[in-house]
Write an enzyme that holds these catalytic residues in place. Sequence first.
Site, PDB file in Angstrom:
ATOM      1  N   LYS A  22      -7.218  -6.427  -1.225  1.00 17.65           N
ATOM      2  CA  LYS A  22      -7.796  -5.614  -0.179  1.00 17.65           C
ATOM      3  C   LYS A  22      -8.714  -4.664  -0.591  1.00 17.65           C
ATOM      4  CE  LYS A  22      -5.519  -5.164   3.637  1.00 17.65           C
ATOM      5  NZ  LYS A  22      -4.448  -4.699   4.641  1.00 17.65           N
ATOM      6  N   LYS A  66       0.814  -1.060  -0.042  1.00 16.59           N
ATOM      7  CA  LYS A  66       0.157  -0.137   0.297  1.00 16.59           C
ATOM      8  C   LYS A  66       0.846   1.316   0.086  1.00 16.59           C
ATOM      9  CE  LYS A  66      -2.117  -0.465   4.005  1.00 16.59           C
ATOM     10  NZ  LYS A  66      -3.095  -0.411   5.148  1.00 16.59           N
TER      11      LYS A  66
END
Length: 232
Positions: A90, A28
């Site tokens: 995710k 991320k």
Amino acid sequence: MTALLASVRSSEEALDAAQAGAELIDLKEPGAGALGSVSLHEITRIVATLRSTYPVKPISATIGDVATDAIDEISARVIEVGNTGVDYVKVGVTPGDSARRCLIELASLPAAVVPVFLCDAGIDVDLTRFAAELGFPGIVFDTAVKDGRTLFDCVDKNRLADCLRAAGAHGAMTGLAGSLGLKQLADIRELAPDIAGFRTALCEGGRGGRLDPAKVSQWAEALHRSAVADAH
């Protein structure tokens, strides 16, 4: 045993985290939001680099911060990220009117999607149960706003325990994240999720700083120590 998930933004951080003891590597970009996405090209490069040394280390990646009701955009991004070769994709899901419709769509996609419930305003146990019944491989509880509050400031520990049980009853991996630190270690150990995810606690200089392998090792030891104690 609770496994350590380390959120990283580069191949260098990914290798450092894996070598230091992180069981799962999560890609991320912290500068782009709670679930800010790394570019598709960079995800592909990190996956190839990491798997050349750690071929079976699980890797997840976020699709970015997208509103839960933007279901077409979410679906397109899930497919794009899934095609990079990560094990899990995710997706942030905010409880509310669009949550169930979003979850149904996510469960239909050809990717191993892990919903991340953004719990800043709380979480509904029934929504967790609904998600678990859809058969996702994992469910994570996190926060969207990184303002110093932790997951435990937003959700009562007993409510989290109920949610973890609801998810686990259907075989999903369970995960906790959300600005967790040493003050929350005892609660993490008590709830014993399958995964505990960290970024800020693993970095020098906060969430946007460089991941510190020593901090990764310390957290891995702290999480695993409770499992060793339980075994005795």
